[in-house]
Design a protein around this motif. Structure first.
Motif, PDB file in Angstrom:
ATOM      1  N   GLU A 119      80.060  58.039  87.436  1.00  0.00           N
ATOM      2  CA  GLU A 119      79.077  57.597  86.435  1.00  0.00           C
ATOM      3  C   GLU A 119      78.906  58.591  85.284  1.00  0.00           C
ATOM      4  O   GLU A 119      78.646  58.190  84.150  1.00  0.00           O
ATOM      5  N   PHE A 120      79.091  59.863  85.571  1.00  0.00           N
ATOM      6  CA  PHE A 120      78.714  60.868  84.568  1.00  0.00           C
ATOM      7  C   PHE A 120      79.885  61.745  84.126  1.00  0.00           C
ATOM      8  O   PHE A 120      79.893  62.945  84.336  1.00  0.00           O
ATOM      9  N   LEU A 121      80.849  61.114  83.497  1.00  0.00           N
ATOM     10  CA  LEU A 121      82.041  61.852  83.084  1.00  0.00           C
ATOM     11  C   LEU A 121      82.132  61.988  81.566  1.00  0.00           C
ATOM     12  O   LEU A 121      82.471  63.051  81.055  1.00  0.00           O
ATOM     13  N   LEU A 122      81.846  60.924  80.845  1.00  0.00           N
ATOM     14  CA  LEU A 122      81.980  60.946  79.382  1.00  0.00           C
ATOM     15  C   LEU A 122      80.679  60.468  78.711  1.00  0.00           C
ATOM     16  O   LEU A 122      80.178  59.387  79.043  1.00  0.00           O
ATOM     17  N   GLU A 169      79.941  59.100  75.837  1.00  0.00           N
ATOM     18  CA  GLU A 169      79.873  57.781  75.178  1.00  0.00           C
ATOM     19  C   GLU A 169      79.811  56.630  76.172  1.00  0.00           C
ATOM     20  O   GLU A 169      79.239  55.575  75.869  1.00  0.00           O
ATOM     21  N   VAL A 170      80.346  56.841  77.368  1.00  0.00           N
ATOM     22  CA  VAL A 170      80.262  55.786  78.393  1.00  0.00           C
ATOM     23  C   VAL A 170      78.850  55.769  78.999  1.00  0.00           C
ATOM     24  O   VAL A 170      78.275  54.707  79.235  1.00  0.00           O
ATOM     25  N   THR A 206      85.880  50.054  79.001  1.00  0.00           N
ATOM     26  CA  THR A 206      86.041  50.201  80.456  1.00  0.00           C
ATOM     27  C   THR A 206      87.476  50.628  80.774  1.00  0.00           C
ATOM     28  O   THR A 206      87.707  51.546  81.566  1.00  0.00           O
ATOM     29  N   GLU A 207      88.437  49.974  80.133  1.00  0.00           N
ATOM     30  CA  GLU A 207      89.841  50.297  80.391  1.00  0.00           C
ATOM     31  C   GLU A 207      90.186  51.701  79.898  1.00  0.00           C
ATOM     32  O   GLU A 207      90.894  52.449  80.563  1.00  0.00           O
ATOM     33  N   HIS A 208      89.663  52.063  78.731  1.00  0.00           N
ATOM     34  CA  HIS A 208      89.909  53.394  78.176  1.00  0.00           C
ATOM     35  C   HIS A 208      89.351  54.461  79.126  1.00  0.00           C
ATOM     36  O   HIS A 208      89.999  55.478  79.390  1.00  0.00           O
ATOM     37  N   THR A 214      69.268  61.947  73.428  1.00  0.00           N
ATOM     38  CA  THR A 214      69.789  61.529  72.113  1.00  0.00           C
ATOM     39  C   THR A 214      69.673  59.998  71.996  1.00  0.00           C
ATOM     40  O   THR A 214      69.484  59.471  70.929  1.00  0.00           O
ATOM     41  N   LYS A 215      69.789  59.323  73.117  1.00  0.00           N
ATOM     42  CA  LYS A 215      69.664  57.856  73.114  1.00  0.00           C
ATOM     43  C   LYS A 215      68.225  57.456  72.797  1.00  0.00           C
ATOM     44  O   LYS A 215      67.970  56.581  71.977  1.00  0.00           O
TER      45      LYS A 215
END
Ligand SMILES: [Zn+2]
Length: 211
Positions: free
Chosen positions: A112-115, A117-118, A176-178, A206-207
């Protein structure tokens, strides 16, 4: 009701994008667009890369065919189910993009917490339990996730995304694919390093500010 040619054109454009990006092979995948109390949907047995306007099928919210010479996608039940559960859904895209589908086949959930922007856009992308395609089982398998998630990976099958419109649903599939691809590559580089709790909190702040 006269279906706007613009809506048809847009749906065909999204189908072609899905095919050209290699998110589906042969006749796989299906796409739908909600038009008031009707749904414009791709037909069964036709490649998404070579669809024509007259191939599209119009159905009501229960999935009953209203217009079209071809039959609607065999996954129609999944689409009507999603529109029923999600009032905000304007379009649904289903495809078998290779990296996400590889994870689905290996039954490996995305972290869940890798990038950042995701985290900010899709949040958690759940892995739904396997269900036989084109059956009501598919609806059951995504039922617990569809309310809170716009992108779901389905075990041993593929991905389904929900958007406010076709572009939105397509970009969620693309993202999702990226993400699946980056996860796969990072894993092969020796392992992933998830963001820390503190870093995640800062991202989420930031959101809040941008809302
Ligand atoms: Zn499928």
């Amino acid at each position: 009701m006269k279906i706007s040619s613009l809506a048809k054109k847009k749906l065909l454009e999204i189908c072609k994008r899905i095919y050209d990006k290699g998110f589906v092979a042969a006749n796989d995948g299906n796409v739908s667009l909600k038009l008031g109390n009707k749904i414009l949907v791709t037909p069964t047995g036709k490649s998404k890369g070579f669809l024509e306007s007259e191939d599209l099928v119009l159905v009501d919210l229960k999935g009953k065919k209203l217009k079209g010479k071809l039959n609607p996608t065999s996954e129609l039940m999944m689409h009507t189910f999603i529109y029923e559960k999600r009032e905000d859904a304007g379009a649904v895209v289903h495809a078998h993009p290779p990296y996400s589908t590889a994870l689905a086949a290996a039954k490996i959930p995305l972290p869940e917490f890798l990038l950042p922007e995701v985290i900010l856009s899709l949040g958690k992308i759940p892995l739904a339990p396997y269900a036989t395609p084109s059956t009501r089982e598919v609806c059951k398998s995504i039922e617990g996730f569809i309310q809170d998630h716009d992108a779901i990976i389905m075990e041993n099958h593929g991905v389904v995304t929900v958007g406010k419109d076709l572009d939105d649903a397509f970009f969620k599939l693309e993202r999702t694919e990226h993400y699946s691809r980056i996860y796969f590559l990072a894993k092969n580089l020796g392992g992933i390093k998830e963001l820390t709790k503190k870093e995640i909190e800062r991202i989420l702040k930031t959101k809040e500010k941008s809302v």
